[in-house]
Design an enzyme around this catalytic site. Structure first.
Site, PDB file in Angstrom:
ATOM      1  N   GLY A 121     -20.957 -39.418   1.469  1.00 50.35           N
ATOM      2  CA  GLY A 121     -21.226 -38.871   0.144  1.00 50.35           C
ATOM      3  C   GLY A 121     -21.652 -37.418   0.205  1.00 50.35           C
ATOM      4  O   GLY A 121     -21.201 -36.583  -0.590  1.00 50.35           O
ATOM      5  N   TYR A 122     -22.536 -37.105   1.146  1.00 50.90           N
ATOM      6  CA  TYR A 122     -23.013 -35.733   1.301  1.00 50.90           C
ATOM      7  C   TYR A 122     -21.852 -34.806   1.657  1.00 50.90           C
ATOM      8  O   TYR A 122     -21.694 -33.730   1.063  1.00 50.90           O
ATOM      9  CB  TYR A 122     -24.082 -35.694   2.382  1.00 50.90           C
ATOM     10  CG  TYR A 122     -24.777 -34.367   2.524  1.00 50.90           C
ATOM     11  CD1 TYR A 122     -25.832 -34.015   1.687  1.00 50.90           C
ATOM     12  CD2 TYR A 122     -24.389 -33.448   3.498  1.00 50.90           C
ATOM     13  CE1 TYR A 122     -26.481 -32.791   1.820  1.00 50.90           C
ATOM     14  CE2 TYR A 122     -25.022 -32.231   3.639  1.00 50.90           C
ATOM     15  CZ  TYR A 122     -26.066 -31.904   2.796  1.00 50.90           C
ATOM     16  OH  TYR A 122     -26.701 -30.692   2.932  1.00 50.90           O
ATOM     17  N   ALA A 123     -21.029 -35.218   2.632  1.00 49.04           N
ATOM     18  CA  ALA A 123     -19.894 -34.390   3.027  1.00 49.04           C
ATOM     19  C   ALA A 123     -18.928 -34.184   1.861  1.00 49.04           C
ATOM     20  O   ALA A 123     -18.410 -33.078   1.655  1.00 49.04           O
ATOM     21  CB  ALA A 123     -19.168 -35.031   4.209  1.00 49.04           C
TER      22      ALA A 123
ATOM     23  N   THR B 272     -19.606 -34.257  -1.379  1.00 48.61           N
ATOM     24  CA  THR B 272     -20.172 -33.380  -2.414  1.00 48.61           C
ATOM     25  C   THR B 272     -20.228 -31.937  -1.955  1.00 48.61           C
ATOM     26  O   THR B 272     -19.976 -31.021  -2.743  1.00 48.61           O
ATOM     27  CB  THR B 272     -21.578 -33.834  -2.832  1.00 48.61           C
ATOM     28  OG1 THR B 272     -22.461 -33.865  -1.702  1.00 48.61           O
ATOM     29  CG2 THR B 272     -21.541 -35.195  -3.494  1.00 48.61           C
ATOM     30  N   LYS B 273     -20.555 -31.712  -0.693  1.00 52.75           N
ATOM     31  CA  LYS B 273     -20.653 -30.332  -0.232  1.00 52.75           C
ATOM     32  C   LYS B 273     -19.275 -29.683  -0.112  1.00 52.75           C
ATOM     33  O   LYS B 273     -19.136 -28.474  -0.320  1.00 52.75           O
ATOM     34  CB  LYS B 273     -21.422 -30.265   1.088  1.00 52.75           C
ATOM     35  CG  LYS B 273     -22.902 -30.625   0.936  1.00 52.75           C
ATOM     36  CD  LYS B 273     -23.612 -29.768  -0.099  1.00 52.75           C
ATOM     37  CE  LYS B 273     -25.090 -30.089  -0.213  1.00 52.75           C
ATOM     38  NZ  LYS B 273     -25.809 -29.227  -1.189  1.00 52.75           N
TER      39      LYS B 273
END
Length: 252
Positions: free
Chosen positions: A156-158, A160-161
Protein backbone atom coordinates in the site's frame (compact mmCIF):
# COMPACT_ATOMS: atom_id res chain seq x y z
CA UNK A 1 12.66 45.34 -1.62
CA UNK A 2 13.57 41.94 -0.16
CA UNK A 3 16.25 40.39 -2.36
CA UNK A 4 16.51 37.11 -0.43
CA UNK A 5 14.71 34.53 -2.61
CA UNK A 6 14.45 32.09 0.30
CA UNK A 7 12.69 34.52 2.67
CA UNK A 8 9.17 33.36 3.59
CA UNK A 9 8.21 36.33 5.77
CA UNK A 10 4.50 37.08 5.45
CA UNK A 11 3.67 33.61 4.11
CA UNK A 12 1.45 31.03 5.79
CA UNK A 13 2.39 27.37 5.44
CA UNK A 14 0.03 24.48 6.11
CA UNK A 15 2.05 21.41 7.09
CA UNK A 16 0.28 18.11 7.63
CA UNK A 17 1.86 15.48 9.83
CA UNK A 18 3.91 18.20 11.55
CA UNK A 19 3.67 16.77 15.05
CA UNK A 20 6.93 14.83 14.74
CA UNK A 21 9.58 13.50 12.40
CA UNK A 22 9.91 14.87 8.89
CA UNK A 23 6.82 17.08 9.17
CA UNK A 24 8.14 18.67 12.36
CA UNK A 25 11.49 19.36 10.71
CA UNK A 26 9.92 20.90 7.61
CA UNK A 27 7.56 23.07 9.66
CA UNK A 28 10.48 24.23 11.80
CA UNK A 29 12.59 25.07 8.74
CA UNK A 30 9.75 27.03 7.14
CA UNK A 31 9.27 28.98 10.37
CA UNK A 32 13.01 29.74 10.54
CA UNK A 33 12.67 31.14 7.01
CA UNK A 34 9.84 33.40 8.20
CA UNK A 35 6.59 31.53 7.56
CA UNK A 36 3.67 31.30 9.97
CA UNK A 37 2.57 27.69 10.47
CA UNK A 38 -0.78 25.91 10.44
CA UNK A 39 -0.19 22.29 11.47
CA UNK A 40 -2.55 19.33 11.17
CA UNK A 41 -2.12 15.79 12.45
CA UNK A 42 -4.45 13.14 13.79
CA UNK A 43 -3.01 13.64 17.26
CA UNK A 44 -2.17 17.32 17.03
CA UNK A 45 -2.48 18.96 20.45
CA UNK A 46 -4.66 22.06 20.81
CA UNK A 47 -1.64 24.18 21.77
CA UNK A 48 0.55 22.60 19.11
CA UNK A 49 2.68 20.61 21.52
CA UNK A 50 6.39 20.60 20.74
CA UNK A 51 6.07 21.99 17.22
CA UNK A 52 3.79 24.78 18.42
CA UNK A 53 6.29 25.77 21.10
CA UNK A 54 9.16 25.72 18.62
CA UNK A 55 7.36 27.85 16.03
CA UNK A 56 6.43 30.43 18.64
CA UNK A 57 10.03 30.47 19.94
CA UNK A 58 11.03 31.46 16.42
CA UNK A 59 8.65 34.42 16.55
CA UNK A 60 6.09 33.04 14.15
CA UNK A 61 2.39 32.40 14.69
CA UNK A 62 1.11 28.85 15.07
CA UNK A 63 -2.28 27.23 14.66
CA UNK A 64 -2.91 23.55 15.34
CA UNK A 65 -5.69 21.27 14.07
CA UNK A 66 -6.51 17.69 14.93
CA UNK A 67 -7.46 16.03 11.63
CA UNK A 68 -8.05 12.33 11.02
CA UNK A 69 -6.70 11.86 7.50
CA UNK A 70 -8.66 8.63 7.14
CA UNK A 71 -11.86 10.70 7.29
CA UNK A 72 -12.67 12.49 4.03
CA UNK A 73 -15.25 14.74 5.66
CA UNK A 74 -12.71 15.88 8.26
CA UNK A 75 -10.12 16.57 5.57
CA UNK A 76 -12.68 18.47 3.51
CA UNK A 77 -13.68 20.63 6.47
CA UNK A 78 -10.04 21.39 7.22
CA UNK A 79 -9.33 22.23 3.60
CA UNK A 80 -12.28 24.60 3.41
CA UNK A 81 -11.14 26.30 6.61
CA UNK A 82 -7.53 26.96 5.61
CA UNK A 83 -7.60 27.22 1.80
CA UNK A 84 -7.95 30.99 1.57
CA UNK A 85 -5.10 31.52 4.04
CA UNK A 86 -2.58 29.09 2.57
CA UNK A 87 0.44 30.28 0.58
CA UNK A 88 2.39 27.03 1.02
CA UNK A 89 0.91 23.54 1.39
CA UNK A 90 3.13 20.70 2.58
CA UNK A 91 1.32 17.37 2.17
CA UNK A 92 3.33 15.27 4.59
CA UNK A 93 0.80 13.28 6.65
CA UNK A 94 1.19 9.59 6.00
CA UNK A 95 1.16 6.09 7.41
CA UNK A 96 2.76 2.74 6.67
CA UNK A 97 1.66 -0.86 7.28
CA UNK A 98 4.08 -3.76 6.92
CA UNK A 99 2.93 -7.26 5.93
CA UNK A 100 3.68 -9.57 3.00
CA UNK A 101 1.41 -8.82 0.05
CA UNK A 102 -0.21 -12.26 0.08
CA UNK A 103 -1.33 -11.79 3.69
CA UNK A 104 -1.73 -8.02 3.71
CA UNK A 105 -5.04 -7.15 5.43
CA UNK A 106 -7.36 -5.26 3.13
CA UNK A 107 -8.27 -2.84 5.92
CA UNK A 108 -4.59 -1.89 6.11
CA UNK A 109 -4.52 -1.33 2.36
CA UNK A 110 -7.61 0.91 2.57
CA UNK A 111 -6.17 2.88 5.48
CA UNK A 112 -2.88 3.59 3.72
CA UNK A 113 -4.62 4.59 0.48
CA UNK A 114 -6.95 6.95 2.35
CA UNK A 115 -4.24 8.64 4.41
CA UNK A 116 -1.40 8.74 1.90
CA UNK A 117 -3.28 9.45 -1.31
CA UNK A 118 -7.00 10.21 -1.09
CA UNK A 119 -6.69 12.79 1.68
CA UNK A 120 -3.74 14.41 -0.10
CA UNK A 121 -5.78 14.98 -3.24
CA UNK A 122 -8.84 16.25 -1.37
CA UNK A 123 -6.82 18.79 0.63
CA UNK A 124 -4.77 19.86 -2.36
CA UNK A 125 -7.88 20.35 -4.47
CA UNK A 126 -9.38 22.78 -1.94
CA UNK A 127 -6.15 24.70 -1.42
CA UNK A 128 -5.18 24.59 -5.10
CA UNK A 129 -8.45 26.21 -6.21
CA UNK A 130 -7.73 29.22 -4.02
CA UNK A 131 -4.12 29.43 -5.16
CA UNK A 132 -5.24 29.43 -8.79
CA UNK A 133 -7.71 32.24 -8.09
CA UNK A 134 -4.93 34.28 -6.42
CA UNK A 135 -2.45 33.47 -9.17
CA UNK A 136 0.22 31.83 -7.05
CA UNK A 137 1.19 29.28 -4.43
CA UNK A 138 3.56 26.46 -3.53
CA UNK A 139 2.51 22.85 -3.04
CA UNK A 140 4.95 20.23 -1.77
CA UNK A 141 4.20 16.53 -1.43
CA UNK A 142 6.25 14.09 0.61
CA UNK A 143 7.05 11.28 -1.79
CA UNK A 144 9.54 8.48 -1.04
CA UNK A 145 12.30 6.39 -2.53
CA UNK A 146 9.41 4.00 -3.12
CA UNK A 147 8.08 6.50 -5.63
CA UNK A 148 10.86 5.01 -7.78
CA UNK A 149 11.17 1.49 -6.34
CA UNK A 150 8.84 -1.22 -5.09
CA UNK A 151 9.91 -1.88 -1.54
CA UNK A 152 9.24 -5.08 0.40
CA UNK A 153 6.13 -5.95 2.47
CA UNK A 154 4.68 -2.45 2.06
CA UNK A 155 2.39 -2.78 -1.00
CA UNK A 156 0.00 0.00 0.00
CA UNK A 157 2.78 2.42 0.91
CA UNK A 158 4.67 1.72 -2.32
CA UNK A 159 1.50 2.14 -4.38
CA UNK A 160 0.61 5.46 -2.76
CA UNK A 161 4.09 6.90 -3.00
CA UNK A 162 4.30 5.97 -6.67
CA UNK A 163 0.92 7.64 -7.10
CA UNK A 164 2.14 10.78 -5.32
CA UNK A 165 4.92 11.07 -7.89
CA UNK A 166 2.36 10.88 -10.67
CA UNK A 167 -0.03 13.27 -8.96
CA UNK A 168 2.77 15.80 -8.50
CA UNK A 169 3.44 15.81 -12.22
CA UNK A 170 -0.24 15.83 -13.19
CA UNK A 171 -1.04 18.86 -11.01
CA UNK A 172 2.13 20.63 -12.13
CA UNK A 173 1.10 20.18 -15.76
CA UNK A 174 -2.25 21.84 -15.08
CA UNK A 175 -1.26 24.53 -12.58
CA UNK A 176 2.24 25.75 -13.46
CA UNK A 177 0.84 28.23 -15.98
CA UNK A 178 -1.48 29.54 -13.25
CA UNK A 179 1.44 30.46 -10.97
CA UNK A 180 1.18 27.41 -8.70
CA UNK A 181 4.33 25.33 -8.31
CA UNK A 182 3.72 21.67 -7.47
CA UNK A 183 6.71 19.54 -6.51
CA UNK A 184 7.61 16.69 -4.18
CA UNK A 185 10.43 15.70 -1.87
CA UNK A 186 11.45 12.04 -1.80
CA UNK A 187 13.16 11.37 1.53
CA UNK A 188 15.71 8.59 1.65
CA UNK A 189 16.13 6.35 4.66
CA UNK A 190 15.47 8.77 7.52
CA UNK A 191 15.58 7.98 11.25
CA UNK A 192 11.87 8.30 12.07
CA UNK A 193 9.12 6.12 13.54
CA UNK A 194 8.32 4.84 10.04
CA UNK A 195 11.78 3.30 9.66
CA UNK A 196 12.19 2.01 13.20
CA UNK A 197 11.48 -1.60 12.18
CA UNK A 198 14.22 -1.41 9.53
CA UNK A 199 16.75 0.14 11.89
CA UNK A 200 15.98 -2.49 14.53
CA UNK A 201 16.78 -5.29 12.05
CA UNK A 202 20.62 -5.48 12.01
CA UNK A 203 20.82 -7.30 8.70
CA UNK A 204 18.33 -5.02 6.91
CA UNK A 205 19.86 -1.88 8.43
CA UNK A 206 23.36 -2.84 7.32
CA UNK A 207 22.11 -3.68 3.83
CA UNK A 208 20.57 -0.22 3.56
CA UNK A 209 23.61 1.60 4.97
CA UNK A 210 25.95 -0.20 2.59
CA UNK A 211 24.15 1.39 -0.37
CA UNK A 212 24.02 4.98 0.94
CA UNK A 213 27.08 6.93 -0.28
CA UNK A 214 26.72 9.33 2.67
CA UNK A 215 27.19 6.25 4.92
CA UNK A 216 24.52 7.22 7.42
CA UNK A 217 20.79 7.23 7.95
CA UNK A 218 19.31 10.63 7.26
CA UNK A 219 17.92 12.89 9.97
CA UNK A 220 14.58 14.64 9.69
CA UNK A 221 16.40 17.97 9.70
CA UNK A 222 18.04 17.00 6.40
CA UNK A 223 14.68 17.69 4.71
CA UNK A 224 14.42 21.30 5.90
CA UNK A 225 16.50 22.95 3.21
CA UNK A 226 14.65 21.23 0.38
CA UNK A 227 11.32 22.28 1.89
CA UNK A 228 12.37 25.93 2.14
CA UNK A 229 13.70 25.90 -1.43
CA UNK A 230 10.48 24.46 -2.89
CA UNK A 231 8.35 26.83 -0.77
CA UNK A 232 10.24 29.96 -1.78
CA UNK A 233 10.71 32.26 -4.77
CA UNK A 234 14.01 30.47 -5.41
CA UNK A 235 12.03 27.63 -7.00
CA UNK A 236 9.65 29.69 -9.14
CA UNK A 237 10.78 27.89 -12.31
CA UNK A 238 10.79 24.42 -10.73
CA UNK A 239 7.66 22.41 -11.49
CA UNK A 240 6.70 18.73 -11.44
CA UNK A 241 9.93 17.60 -9.79
CA UNK A 242 10.29 14.71 -7.34
CA UNK A 243 13.47 15.70 -5.50
CA UNK A 244 15.34 12.89 -3.70
CA UNK A 245 16.99 13.84 -0.41
CA UNK A 246 18.62 10.50 0.15
CA UNK A 247 22.35 10.72 0.86
CA UNK A 248 23.02 9.60 -2.71
CA UNK A 249 20.92 6.40 -2.71
CA UNK A 250 19.34 7.03 -6.13
CA UNK A 251 22.72 7.80 -7.69
CA UNK A 252 24.24 4.50 -6.56
Amino acid sequence: MNTNPFDLTGKTAVVTGARRGIGFAMAEALAVAGADIIAASAGQEADGGAIGRRVRELGRSFEGHGVDFRDRDAVTAFGQDVAARTDILVNNAGTIRRAPAAEHPLEWWDEVIDVNLNSQFVLTQHVGRQMIERGGGKIIFTASLLSFQGGVTVPGYAATKSAIGGLTKALANEWASRGVNVNAIAPGYISTDNTEALRDDPERSQSILSRIPAARWGEASDLGGAAVFLASRASDYVSGVVLPVDGGWMGR
